[in-house]
Design a protein around this motif. Structure first.
Motif, PDB file in Angstrom:
ATOM      1  N   ASP A  38       0.821  -1.217   0.000  1.00  0.00           N
ATOM      2  CA  ASP A  38       0.000   0.000   0.000  1.00  0.00           C
ATOM      3  C   ASP A  38       0.854   1.266   0.000  1.00  0.00           C
ATOM      4  N   GLY A  39       1.928   1.249  -0.791  1.00  0.00           N
ATOM      5  CA  GLY A  39       2.781   2.429  -0.954  1.00  0.00           C
ATOM      6  C   GLY A  39       3.781   2.670   0.151  1.00  0.00           C
ATOM      7  N   GLN A  40       3.796   1.822   1.163  1.00  0.00           N
ATOM      8  CA  GLN A  40       4.717   2.008   2.286  1.00  0.00           C
ATOM      9  C   GLN A  40       5.789   0.918   2.256  1.00  0.00           C
ATOM     10  N   GLU A  41       7.057   1.330   2.365  1.00  0.00           N
ATOM     11  CA  GLU A  41       8.141   0.348   2.409  1.00  0.00           C
ATOM     12  C   GLU A  41       8.134  -0.343   3.761  1.00  0.00           C
ATOM     13  N   LEU A  42       8.079  -1.683   3.712  1.00  0.00           N
ATOM     14  CA  LEU A  42       8.069  -2.459   4.945  1.00  0.00           C
ATOM     15  C   LEU A  42       9.465  -2.886   5.348  1.00  0.00           C
ATOM     16  N   GLN A  43      10.264  -3.272   4.344  1.00  0.00           N
ATOM     17  CA  GLN A  43      11.581  -3.802   4.660  1.00  0.00           C
ATOM     18  C   GLN A  43      12.403  -3.939   3.391  1.00  0.00           C
ATOM     19  N   GLN A  44      13.736  -3.928   3.550  1.00  0.00           N
ATOM     20  CA  GLN A  44      14.638  -4.279   2.463  1.00  0.00           C
ATOM     21  C   GLN A  44      15.251  -5.621   2.813  1.00  0.00           C
ATOM     22  N   VAL A  45      15.209  -6.544   1.848  1.00  0.00           N
ATOM     23  CA  VAL A  45      15.682  -7.902   2.074  1.00  0.00           C
ATOM     24  C   VAL A  45      16.876  -8.152   1.171  1.00  0.00           C
ATOM     25  N   SER A  46      17.987  -8.552   1.758  1.00  0.00           N
ATOM     26  CA  SER A  46      19.182  -8.907   0.991  1.00  0.00           C
ATOM     27  C   SER A  46      19.006 -10.307   0.413  1.00  0.00           C
ATOM     28  N   LEU A  47      19.188 -10.441  -0.899  1.00  0.00           N
ATOM     29  CA  LEU A  47      19.069 -11.746  -1.565  1.00  0.00           C
ATOM     30  C   LEU A  47      20.437 -12.421  -1.527  1.00  0.00           C
ATOM     31  N   ASP A  48      20.824 -12.864  -0.335  1.00  0.00           N
ATOM     32  CA  ASP A  48      22.175 -13.356  -0.110  1.00  0.00           C
ATOM     33  C   ASP A  48      22.314 -14.871  -0.217  1.00  0.00           C
ATOM     34  N   LYS A  49      21.268 -15.539  -0.681  1.00  0.00           N
ATOM     35  CA  LYS A  49      21.326 -16.981  -0.938  1.00  0.00           C
ATOM     36  C   LYS A  49      21.132 -17.212  -2.434  1.00  0.00           C
ATOM     37  N   ARG A  50      21.632 -18.322  -2.916  1.00  0.00           N
ATOM     38  CA  ARG A  50      21.481 -18.653  -4.342  1.00  0.00           C
ATOM     39  C   ARG A  50      20.006 -18.768  -4.722  1.00  0.00           C
ATOM     40  N   ILE A  51      19.211 -19.409  -3.882  1.00  0.00           N
ATOM     41  CA  ILE A  51      17.774 -19.551  -4.128  1.00  0.00           C
ATOM     42  C   ILE A  51      17.043 -19.042  -2.891  1.00  0.00           C
ATOM     43  N   MET A  52      16.154 -18.067  -3.102  1.00  0.00           N
ATOM     44  CA  MET A  52      15.335 -17.543  -2.009  1.00  0.00           C
ATOM     45  C   MET A  52      13.876 -17.697  -2.404  1.00  0.00           C
ATOM     46  N   THR A  53      13.104 -18.303  -1.512  1.00  0.00           N
ATOM     47  CA  THR A  53      11.684 -18.521  -1.781  1.00  0.00           C
ATOM     48  C   THR A  53      10.851 -17.476  -1.056  1.00  0.00           C
ATOM     49  N   LEU A  54       9.682 -17.201  -1.627  1.00  0.00           N
ATOM     50  CA  LEU A  54       8.762 -16.228  -1.071  1.00  0.00           C
ATOM     51  C   LEU A  54       7.362 -16.828  -1.102  1.00  0.00           C
ATOM     52  N   GLY A  55       6.642 -16.657  -0.015  1.00  0.00           N
ATOM     53  CA  GLY A  55       5.278 -17.154   0.053  1.00  0.00           C
ATOM     54  C   GLY A  55       4.683 -16.966   1.433  1.00  0.00           C
ATOM     55  N   ARG A  56       3.507 -17.537   1.614  1.00  0.00           N
ATOM     56  CA  ARG A  56       2.775 -17.398   2.865  1.00  0.00           C
ATOM     57  C   ARG A  56       3.256 -18.365   3.947  1.00  0.00           C
ATOM     58  N   HIS A  57       3.809 -19.498   3.555  1.00  0.00           N
ATOM     59  CA  HIS A  57       4.227 -20.533   4.514  1.00  0.00           C
ATOM     60  C   HIS A  57       5.486 -20.093   5.268  1.00  0.00           C
ATOM     61  N   PRO A  58       5.559 -20.391   6.575  1.00  0.00           N
ATOM     62  CA  PRO A  58       6.715 -19.973   7.375  1.00  0.00           C
ATOM     63  C   PRO A  58       8.050 -20.588   6.953  1.00  0.00           C
TER      64      PRO A  58
END
Length: 154
Positions: A31-51
């Protein structure tokens, strides 16, 4: 605005996603607000709802395993993992796409801006080597030639 659940897992192990320079970064916005910056420091990074994902976006419209970002030798690509609502890069639906600095990935109501300090391209390195070899030749150093590309080496 209420807080949007966003979690990051520690990423032990598989580091070294890039050959040189800092790793790419994802700016996570909602909603237009920056929540966080995430460093992509792994070869494969997954994103999703699961913990179990590296980047957790716990919101409607985000699949349990929504996408992955793969970074190898300074190049990154995003792959949709069969998510129900899809993944968009720069307003175009995609399955797999190479990322460029400034690209915007959209997952549900989240906007993820991909930022990458570009590593020197092979052409740039080649130009530097040619300049260096010409300067070395002027200084009297004796070159030998690369058997695969024919470039002078000192």
């Amino acid at each position: 605005m209420s807080a949007v659940p966003l979690g990051l897992k520690a990423s032990p192990g598989d580091s070294g996603a890039r050959s040189s320079g800092p790793p790419p970064v994802l700016r996570v916005m909602h909603d237009g607000q920056e929540l966080q910056q995430v460093s992509l420091d792994k070869r494969i990074m997954t994103l999703g709802r699961h913990p179990d994902n590296d980047i957790v976006l716990d919101a409607d419209g985000v699949s349990r395993r929504h996408l992955q970002i793969i970074t190898v030798q300074g190049e990154s690509l995003v792959e949709d993992l069969g998510s129900r609502n899809g993944t968009y890069v720069n307003n175009s639906w995609m399955r797999v796409r190479q990322l460029r600095s400034g690209d915007e990935i959209v997952v549900a109501r989240f906007r993820l801006q991909f930022l990458n300090v570009e590593a020197e391209s092979h052409l740039d390195v080649g130009q530097l080597l040619r300049r260096w070899s010409m300067a070395s030749a002027r200084s009297g150093a004796v070159p030998f030639y690369c058997s695969s590309c024919g470039s002078p080496r000192f």
